[in-house]
Design an enzyme around this catalytic site. Structure first.
Site, PDB file in Angstrom:
ATOM      1  N   THR A 144       1.251  -1.199  -0.239  1.00  0.00           N
ATOM      2  CA  THR A 144      -0.174   0.476  -0.234  1.00  0.00           C
ATOM      3  C   THR A 144       0.640   1.116   0.034  1.00  0.00           C
ATOM      4  O   THR A 144       2.238   1.320   0.562  1.00  0.00           O
ATOM      5  CB  THR A 144      -1.411  -0.035   0.818  1.00  0.00           C
ATOM      6  OG1 THR A 144      -1.697  -1.132   0.903  1.00  0.00           O
ATOM      7  CG2 THR A 144      -1.289   1.096   1.318  1.00  0.00           C
ATOM      8  N   ARG A 182     -13.794  -7.751   0.142  1.00  0.00           N
ATOM      9  CA  ARG A 182     -13.157  -7.494   1.455  1.00  0.00           C
ATOM     10  C   ARG A 182     -13.006  -6.007   1.135  1.00  0.00           C
ATOM     11  O   ARG A 182     -12.403  -5.850   0.281  1.00  0.00           O
ATOM     12  CB  ARG A 182     -12.202  -8.451   1.602  1.00  0.00           C
ATOM     13  CG  ARG A 182     -11.140  -7.992   2.674  1.00  0.00           C
ATOM     14  CD  ARG A 182     -10.256  -6.901   2.237  1.00  0.00           C
ATOM     15  NE  ARG A 182      -9.359  -7.646   3.645  1.00  0.00           N
ATOM     16  CZ  ARG A 182      -8.101  -6.743   3.590  1.00  0.00           C
ATOM     17  NH1 ARG A 182      -8.125  -5.472   2.533  1.00  0.00           N
ATOM     18  NH2 ARG A 182      -7.401  -5.881   4.494  1.00  0.00           N
ATOM     19  N   GLY A 205      -9.760  -2.651   3.174  1.00  0.00           N
ATOM     20  CA  GLY A 205      -9.167  -3.360   4.100  1.00  0.00           C
ATOM     21  C   GLY A 205      -9.328  -1.785   4.768  1.00  0.00           C
ATOM     22  O   GLY A 205     -10.204  -0.842   4.258  1.00  0.00           O
ATOM     23  N   ASP A 206      -8.342  -1.196   5.713  1.00  0.00           N
ATOM     24  CA  ASP A 206      -8.336  -0.374   6.161  1.00  0.00           C
ATOM     25  C   ASP A 206      -7.873   1.165   5.488  1.00  0.00           C
ATOM     26  O   ASP A 206      -8.392   1.983   5.889  1.00  0.00           O
ATOM     27  CB  ASP A 206      -7.049  -0.690   7.791  1.00  0.00           C
ATOM     28  CG  ASP A 206      -5.826  -0.860   6.576  1.00  0.00           C
ATOM     29  OD1 ASP A 206      -5.520  -1.670   5.745  1.00  0.00           O
ATOM     30  OD2 ASP A 206      -4.618   0.074   7.341  1.00  0.00           O
ATOM     31  N   THR A 247      -0.233   1.365   7.120  1.00  0.00           N
ATOM     32  CA  THR A 247       0.390  -0.340   6.066  1.00  0.00           C
ATOM     33  C   THR A 247       0.316  -1.018   6.678  1.00  0.00           C
ATOM     34  O   THR A 247       1.133  -1.137   8.074  1.00  0.00           O
ATOM     35  CB  THR A 247       1.244   0.106   4.659  1.00  0.00           C
ATOM     36  OG1 THR A 247       1.347  -1.455   4.168  1.00  0.00           O
ATOM     37  CG2 THR A 247       2.410   0.333   5.743  1.00  0.00           C
ATOM     38  N   GLY A 248       0.037  -2.371   6.694  1.00  0.00           N
ATOM     39  CA  GLY A 248      -0.253  -3.280   6.780  1.00  0.00           C
ATOM     40  C   GLY A 248      -1.850  -4.720   6.923  1.00  0.00           C
ATOM     41  O   GLY A 248      -2.548  -4.417   5.814  1.00  0.00           O
ATOM     42  N   GLY A 276      -4.670  -5.194   7.127  1.00  0.00           N
ATOM     43  CA  GLY A 276      -5.601  -4.375   7.145  1.00  0.00           C
ATOM     44  C   GLY A 276      -6.977  -4.657   8.101  1.00  0.00           C
ATOM     45  O   GLY A 276      -7.558  -3.925   9.232  1.00  0.00           O
TER      46      GLY A 276
END
Ligand code: ASP
Length: 315
Positions: free
Chosen positions: A175, A203, A205-206, A226-227, A229
């Site tokens: 990301t 899906r 994500g964050d 980033t990671g 999510g």
């Protein structure tokens, strides 16, 4: 009183294990980070807004196939790209997000348009319809495809690895994001992603979520995450860092460290954030092996880093 500008960007956390980093790869990543940072700094140097600076920075990274956003985004289980992005400015806390868009060349630029609308978050085909009405040309989904991402999807499917498998640390989170403070003291944050390889069921994500992946508030800080999510959503990472500063009196560095290592880490998540506070302090905590990142403050040299102790100042 005029403030000194500052800009920080990331190209994802945990994307490469140190042993697999060759000199050639490292050179490619660092120069891509520098290109994006210079483009964003140009805006701030010329008295531009933090909001424009983070958008310009993220746009360069979206066009860069090395990272998991725009061209080079990872693929879903069905073999397509679904892109998420979000954007926030800290003066009025105006915010915008788009998620699961398939045909928008620059999701972060679309966020800018959403920010000027009555809405905060648009998804999928609706977001694309909105884009068309704003005169944004749509591209084909294959515009974002690279050979590497096809291979990664094949590998994930062959190993019957679920989309959020945690065992393979290669090329996982790529990301991109940026945070900035401009000379007026306004903060902004932007994040853009293809999400996770082999994701399905729509899906999200964050990175698409204001408060988890992206946050900016002039009273304290701007954050882009980033990671993994799901863990970042469950920890409300970005706004939690701001709240810990605002109500807990913590410094940016202490708040970020606690959130990444404890809130996220304690429930099994990994990744990191880039952040900048209202006084221009920068903190980039992560609990993964590395996080592609770069930063510049007014009057200082542009710096890139990938792992823990490898910051390089580029003269
Ligand atoms: N946070 C992103 C997501 O979960 C992935 C990433 O950071 O690369 O969608």
């Amino acid at each position: 009183m005029a403030k000194e500008y500052g800009l920080v960007l990331h190209g994802g956390a945990g994307t490469l294990v140190k042993d697999e980093m060759t000199a050639e790869k490292e050179r490619m990543y660092r120069s891509a980070l520098l290109r994006a940072l210079s483009a964003g700094e140009e805006v701030l140097k010329n008295n531009g807004d933090a909001l424009d600076a983070v958008i310009v920075t993220v746009k360069v990274l979206e066009q860069e196939p090395l990272f998991n956003a725009g061209v080079g985004a990872v693929m879903t289980h069905e073999g397509v790209h679904e892109l998420d992005a979000s954007l926030m400015e800290g003066k009025e806390r105006k915010a915008a997000a788009v998620c699961a868009v398939r045909r928008i060349e620059s999701p972060i630029s679309l966020c800018r348009m959403v920010m000027d609308s009555e809405f905060v978050m648009l998804n999928g085909e609706g977001a694309e319809q909105f884009a068309k009405e704003q005169g944004v040309p749509v591209v084909s989904n294959s515009h974002f495809t690279t050979t590497l991402r096809k291979e990664q999807l094949e590998e994930a499917k062959k190993n019957n690895r679920v989309q959020l498998d945690h065992t393979d640390n290669r090329e996982k989170y790529g990301t991109v994001g940026a945070v900035a403070i401009d000379k007026n003291g306004t903060l902004a944050a932007a994040t853009s992603t293809g999400g996770m390889t082999n994701k399905r069921y729509g899906r999200i994500g964050d990175s698409a979520l204001i408060g988890s992946g992206t946050w900016a508030d002039n009273r304290n800080c701007a954050v882009s995450a980033t990671g993994y999510g799901e863990f970042f959503i469950r920890s409300a990472v970005a706004s939690r860092i701001a709240s810990m500063m605002e109500y807990g009196g913590l410094s940016l560095a202490d708040a970020g460290f606690k959130v990444i290592n404890h809130e996220v880490g304690d429930i099994g998540g990994d990744g990191g954030v880039i952040s900048i506070d209202k006084d221009g302090n920068i903190a980039c905590p992560f609990n993964s092996e590395g996080m592609y990142r770069a930063w510049v403050k007014e009057g200082t040299t542009l710096t890139t880093a990938i792992f823990t102790d490898d910051a390089v100042a580029h003269e």
